[in-house]
Design an enzyme around this catalytic site. Sequence first.
Site, PDB file in Angstrom:
ATOM      1  N   ASP A 202     -10.089  -0.940 -39.451  1.00  0.00           N
ATOM      2  CA  ASP A 202      -8.923  -0.547 -38.996  1.00  0.00           C
ATOM      3  C   ASP A 202      -7.749  -1.493 -38.331  1.00  0.00           C
ATOM      4  O   ASP A 202      -6.676  -1.110 -38.390  1.00  0.00           O
ATOM      5  CB  ASP A 202      -8.963   0.701 -37.885  1.00  0.00           C
ATOM      6  CG  ASP A 202      -9.934   1.744 -38.340  1.00  0.00           C
ATOM      7  OD1 ASP A 202      -9.987   2.142 -39.775  1.00  0.00           O
ATOM      8  OD2 ASP A 202     -10.273   2.573 -37.746  1.00  0.00           O
TER       9      ASP A 202
ATOM     10  N   THR B  49     -15.027  -2.240 -35.944  1.00  0.00           N
ATOM     11  CA  THR B  49     -13.547  -1.421 -35.876  1.00  0.00           C
ATOM     12  C   THR B  49     -12.549  -2.229 -36.089  1.00  0.00           C
ATOM     13  O   THR B  49     -11.524  -1.788 -36.956  1.00  0.00           O
ATOM     14  CB  THR B  49     -13.453  -0.528 -34.581  1.00  0.00           C
ATOM     15  OG1 THR B  49     -14.631   0.323 -34.321  1.00  0.00           O
ATOM     16  CG2 THR B  49     -11.946   0.086 -34.433  1.00  0.00           C
TER      17      THR B  49
ATOM     18  N   HIS C  94       0.761  -1.021  -0.116  1.00  0.00           N
ATOM     19  CA  HIS C  94      -0.082  -0.068  -0.006  1.00  0.00           C
ATOM     20  C   HIS C  94       0.953   1.334  -0.035  1.00  0.00           C
ATOM     21  O   HIS C  94       1.851   1.124   0.270  1.00  0.00           O
ATOM     22  CB  HIS C  94      -0.927  -0.124   1.226  1.00  0.00           C
ATOM     23  CG  HIS C  94      -2.018  -1.120   0.981  1.00  0.00           C
ATOM     24  ND1 HIS C  94      -3.124  -1.162   2.003  1.00  0.00           N
ATOM     25  CD2 HIS C  94      -2.454  -1.794   0.392  1.00  0.00           C
ATOM     26  CE1 HIS C  94      -4.007  -1.974   1.811  1.00  0.00           C
ATOM     27  NE2 HIS C  94      -3.669  -2.345   0.687  1.00  0.00           N
TER      28      HIS C  94
ATOM     29  N   SER D 290     -11.156   5.221 -39.462  1.00  0.00           N
ATOM     30  CA  SER D 290     -11.177   6.393 -38.957  1.00  0.00           C
ATOM     31  C   SER D 290      -9.612   7.015 -38.508  1.00  0.00           C
ATOM     32  O   SER D 290      -9.565   7.701 -37.668  1.00  0.00           O
ATOM     33  CB  SER D 290     -11.627   6.245 -37.658  1.00  0.00           C
ATOM     34  OG  SER D 290     -11.287   5.058 -36.919  1.00  0.00           O
TER      35      SER D 290
ATOM     36  N   CYS E 269      -2.501  -0.467   7.463  1.00  0.00           N
ATOM     37  CA  CYS E 269      -1.685   0.866   7.367  1.00  0.00           C
ATOM     38  C   CYS E 269      -1.811   1.761   8.601  1.00  0.00           C
ATOM     39  O   CYS E 269      -1.115   2.612   8.937  1.00  0.00           O
ATOM     40  CB  CYS E 269      -2.207   1.589   6.329  1.00  0.00           C
ATOM     41  SG  CYS E 269      -1.429   0.844   4.646  1.00  0.00           S
TER      42      CYS E 269
ATOM     43  N   GLU F  18       1.103   3.824   1.863  1.00  0.00           N
ATOM     44  CA  GLU F  18       1.705   4.417   3.248  1.00  0.00           C
ATOM     45  C   GLU F  18       2.768   3.449   3.568  1.00  0.00           C
ATOM     46  O   GLU F  18       3.720   4.036   4.047  1.00  0.00           O
ATOM     47  CB  GLU F  18       0.356   4.019   4.368  1.00  0.00           C
ATOM     48  CG  GLU F  18      -0.675   5.023   4.099  1.00  0.00           C
ATOM     49  CD  GLU F  18      -1.999   4.394   3.499  1.00  0.00           C
ATOM     50  OE1 GLU F  18      -2.993   4.468   3.882  1.00  0.00           O
ATOM     51  OE2 GLU F  18      -1.778   3.582   2.482  1.00  0.00           O
TER      52      GLU F  18
ATOM     53  N   CYS G  26      -6.130   2.021   5.939  1.00  0.00           N
ATOM     54  CA  CYS G  26      -6.602   0.677   6.178  1.00  0.00           C
ATOM     55  C   CYS G  26      -6.474   0.220   7.814  1.00  0.00           C
ATOM     56  O   CYS G  26      -5.605   0.273   8.114  1.00  0.00           O
ATOM     57  CB  CYS G  26      -6.419  -0.391   5.189  1.00  0.00           C
ATOM     58  SG  CYS G  26      -4.852  -1.037   5.211  1.00  0.00           S
TER      59      CYS G  26
ATOM     60  N   LEU H  12      -4.127  -1.496 -30.520  1.00  0.00           N
ATOM     61  CA  LEU H  12      -4.575  -1.027 -29.188  1.00  0.00           C
ATOM     62  C   LEU H  12      -3.590  -1.253 -28.155  1.00  0.00           C
ATOM     63  O   LEU H  12      -3.932  -1.418 -27.100  1.00  0.00           O
ATOM     64  CB  LEU H  12      -5.867  -1.817 -28.732  1.00  0.00           C
ATOM     65  CG  LEU H  12      -6.996  -1.675 -29.677  1.00  0.00           C
ATOM     66  CD1 LEU H  12      -8.281  -2.388 -28.966  1.00  0.00           C
ATOM     67  CD2 LEU H  12      -7.394  -0.443 -29.817  1.00  0.00           C
TER      68      LEU H  12
END
Length: 338
Positions: free
Chosen positions: A201, A197, A50, A169, A85, A52, A75, A205
């Site tokens: 095209d 698409t 985390h 496009s 934390c 922290e 948390c 991605l």
Amino acid sequence: MSNQRWMDAALALASRGRGRTAPNPNVGCIIVADHKVVGRGWTQPGGRPHAEAMALAQAGEKSRGATVYVTLEPCAHLSPRGPACADLLILSNVARVVVAMGDPDARTNGTGIARLREAGITVDVGIGDAAARRQIAGFLTRQSRQRPHVTLKLALSLDGAMALGSGVSKWITGPQARAHAHLERARHEAILVGRATIEADAPALDVRLDGLAERAPRRLILSHTPAFAHPDAGVAWENLAAPDAIGALDAVDHLLIEGGPTTAAAFLAADLVDRLLLYRAPILIGGGRTLPDIGLTDLAAAHGRWVLTDARALGSDRLEVYECVRERAGTVTPGAGE
């Protein structure tokens, strides 16, 4: 620096983890002693450590008597993946904790703040609350709506066309706008386009930015044909039969929809879009493909639905960011993150 400036810095750190921490929220933390940063942290990929814990490890003994700025309530629950934390902050003898927003997770909800105060630590709550909610929108949406937070990206001409009449496009927008779109891809766990698409095209991605190529999102295709295969057999693609299938996606809290018009309309009609990215190019197409019917029957119902949260120039193009007006996310169910 003011409390707001320090919190802004913590929020900037939180953004580094967006799209990589599910099922945990992406949190940022800064520890300040004698007006200097002695520790920085943000939620790491997969949710641990985390923010922290990372910041405290960096600060070491310098955390004693320091002020901690964190974008979400520390948390308070036990987890096999690491200590709470709130307990770590108490053991580190910090003097003050500034929290942007409380954690709605029922396992922590107010408990983390109460535990800190009981230990004699000053706690201030609310600085940067709105920005923090935007920062962890994926976590909040997943828990309150049982689905990812959905961003719809639309690249438009001045006359509202999303593609030529043929469906092609590439490229409506210029290089600066496309680079920004790649940055957005890096901030999402998954990206989705429609079958049309893919056929028109064949988009990769991926993320074509230096240093971020490894953050390419999972690739999804919206297709009613379960056996539909992407032309590039070397790339892993997953098929979704309908927009509401996004709720079953594992470890996806941020989903980016990139097209095309029919797919965009399907998600809008299903009321599954939380954020709009409109990239508007200074070109006219005429006779191009535009957004199909989204089920609107009353113009009055369209007003007040979207609020502008950002606008900027990207080269010769213009970006506008809108958020859907919804009620504030509700209570998070237990067990959502660790």
